[in-house]
Design a protein around this motif. Structure first.
Motif, mmCIF file in Angstrom:
data_model
loop_
_atom_site.group_PDB
_atom_site.id
_atom_site.type_symbol
_atom_site.label_atom_id
_atom_site.label_comp_id
_atom_site.label_asym_id
_atom_site.label_seq_id
_atom_site.Cartn_x
_atom_site.Cartn_y
_atom_site.Cartn_z
ATOM 1 N N LEU A 139 -8.097 0.216 10.039
ATOM 2 C CA LEU A 139 -8.452 -0.486 8.804
ATOM 3 C C LEU A 139 -9.739 -1.272 8.993
ATOM 4 O O LEU A 139 -9.914 -1.979 9.991
ATOM 5 N N ARG A 154 -4.167 -9.258 10.783
ATOM 6 C CA ARG A 154 -4.473 -7.852 11.057
ATOM 7 C C ARG A 154 -5.212 -7.174 9.901
ATOM 8 O O ARG A 154 -5.802 -6.117 10.092
ATOM 9 N N VAL A 155 -5.174 -7.765 8.718
ATOM 10 C CA VAL A 155 -5.745 -7.077 7.556
ATOM 11 C C VAL A 155 -6.985 -7.761 6.996
ATOM 12 O O VAL A 155 -7.506 -7.352 5.959
ATOM 13 N N VAL A 156 -7.447 -8.833 7.659
ATOM 14 C CA VAL A 156 -8.651 -9.528 7.199
ATOM 15 C C VAL A 156 -9.641 -9.646 8.350
ATOM 16 O O VAL A 156 -9.302 -9.409 9.508
ATOM 17 N N GLU A 179 -10.962 -8.817 -1.885
ATOM 18 C CA GLU A 179 -10.232 -7.768 -1.173
ATOM 19 C C GLU A 179 -9.290 -8.377 -0.145
ATOM 20 O O GLU A 179 -8.145 -7.945 0.000
ATOM 21 N N TRP A 180 -9.763 -9.383 0.586
ATOM 22 C CA TRP A 180 -8.902 -10.050 1.557
ATOM 23 C C TRP A 180 -7.712 -10.707 0.859
ATOM 24 O O TRP A 180 -6.585 -10.624 1.346
ATOM 25 N N THR A 183 -11.484 -4.243 8.502
ATOM 26 C CA THR A 183 -11.123 -5.612 8.145
ATOM 27 C C THR A 183 -12.336 -6.481 7.817
ATOM 28 O O THR A 183 -12.225 -7.432 7.041
ATOM 29 N N MET A 192 0.851 -1.189 0.000
ATOM 30 C CA MET A 192 0.000 0.000 0.000
ATOM 31 C C MET A 192 0.886 1.238 0.000
ATOM 32 O O MET A 192 1.809 1.351 0.778
ATOM 33 N N ARG A 246 -5.217 -7.998 -0.070
ATOM 34 C CA ARG A 246 -4.497 -7.473 1.093
ATOM 35 C C ARG A 246 -3.416 -8.447 1.552
ATOM 36 O O ARG A 246 -2.278 -8.048 1.833
ATOM 37 N N VAL A 279 0.638 -7.668 1.480
ATOM 38 C CA VAL A 279 1.481 -7.667 2.685
ATOM 39 C C VAL A 279 2.662 -8.619 2.511
ATOM 40 O O VAL A 279 3.808 -8.283 2.839
ATOM 41 N N LEU A 281 -0.781 -11.372 9.151
ATOM 42 C CA LEU A 281 -1.799 -11.366 8.101
ATOM 43 C C LEU A 281 -3.193 -11.207 8.682
ATOM 44 O O LEU A 281 -4.074 -10.605 8.056
#
Length: 233
Positions: free
Chosen positions: A17, A55-57, A32-33, A19, A1, A36, A40, A53
Motif C-alpha cells: 500500500l 500501517r495505512v498512513v 485519503e488518510w 502510504t 476495502m 483509510r 479500518v 492505523l
C-alpha cells in the motif's frame, strides 16, 4: 476495502500500500488518510490500536489530528469515534440507546448479561486492587466470594487470571481485561472514578482491604450504589 479493490501479487499476497501518497496535494492526501483510518476502524469488530492505523498512513501523518478531524465530521451523526481499551472504535451515541432498544429489543441469549449488584461490586474491586486473589476479595466483603461469581465475570471476559500471589499456596490473582475497558467505555484504568474521592466518602479503603477488614457501609450493603455509579456502562 472490498476484496475486488485489493490488487494481488502472483503469490496471492496483498500489494504494498502506498502510504505516503506523495503524488497527491497535501489536502487530498489528508482526506485519503482520513478515509483509510475511518474505514479500518469501521471494519473492525474491536478497538483498533495506533500501531494498526499507522500501517495505512504516511510516517509523518499525525494520527491524533486525523482522529480529531474525523470526530469533527461525525459531530452531527448518531455515532461517534471513541477512544477505548487502548484503541479507537465507532459507537452509537448513548442518547440513541432507547431508540435502538425499541427497534431491536434484547433477544434471549444474545448480548452481554447484565451484572448483578454483587458481581458489579466485585468487578469494581478487582479493577481498583488488581492483581487480587479470591481470598482477598472475600476478606474485603466479609463473606466468601464464590467461584461461581468469579466464573460469571470470566465468562463475559471482564476478568482474567493474573500472576500467582506470593502468599502461601500461590493462589491465582485476577485482573481486568480489554473487554472490561471496552464495555465500560474506558481507554485505560486511569479513567476509573477517582479512588481518593471514594476513600473520602468512606466507601473504599485500601488499608482496610490489605488488613482483611471491610469498610462500614459495604458490610450492610449501604453505599454500594454510590460506588457502582461510576462503573455503569
Amino acid at each position: 476495502m472490498s476484496q475486488a479493490s485489493i490488487r494481488r501479487k502472483p503469490d496471492d499476497q496483498p500489494a504494498l500500500l502506498d502510504t505516503e501518497l506523495e503524488h497527491l496535494p497535501p489536502e487530498l492526501r489528508w482526506r485519503e488518510w482520513m478515509g483509510r483510518v475511518e474505514a479500518v476502524i469501521f471494519a473492525a469488530s474491536e478497538p483498533v490500536p495506533r500501531e494498526v492505523l499507522a500501517r495505512v498512513v504516511g510516517k509523518n501523518c499525525n494520527l491524533d489530528l486525523v482522529i480529531d478531524d474525523i470526530r469533527a465530521e461525525l459531530a452531527g451523526r448518531p455515532y461517534e469515534l471513541v477512544s477505548v481499551a487502548g484503541g479507537w472504535q465507532h459507537r452509537t451515541k448513548k442518547v440513541f440507546g432507547d431508540a435502538i432498544h425499541a427497534a431491536f429489543g434484547a433477544p434471549a441469549g444474545q448480548g452481554t448479561k447484565e451484572l448483578s449488584q454483587s458481581e458489579a461490586l466485585v468487578l469494581m474491586c478487582i479493577a481498583y486492587f488488581q492483581p487480587i486473589t479470591r481470598g482477598e476479595l472475600s476478606s474485603f466483603f466479609g463473606k466468601e466470594v464464590s467461584r461461581d461469581l468469579i466464573g460469571v465475570l470470566r465468562a463475559q471476559e471482564l476478568i482474567a487470571s493474573g500472576p500467582r500471589s506470593p502468599r502461601p499456596g500461590a493462589p491465582y490473582t485476577y485482573v481486568t481485561t480489554k473487554t472490561f475497558l471496552s464495555q465500560f467505555g474506558l481507554d485505560t484504568l486511569r479513567q476509573l472514578p477517582d479512588f481518593e474521592a471514594l476513600e473520602d466518602a468512606g466507601l473504599l479503603s485500601r488499608e482496610k482491604l490489605l488488613a482483611g477488614d471491610i469498610p462500614v457501609g459495604l458490610a450492610s450493603g449501604e453505599g454500594e450504589e454510590d460506588v457502582l455509579e461510576g462503573l455503569v456502562p
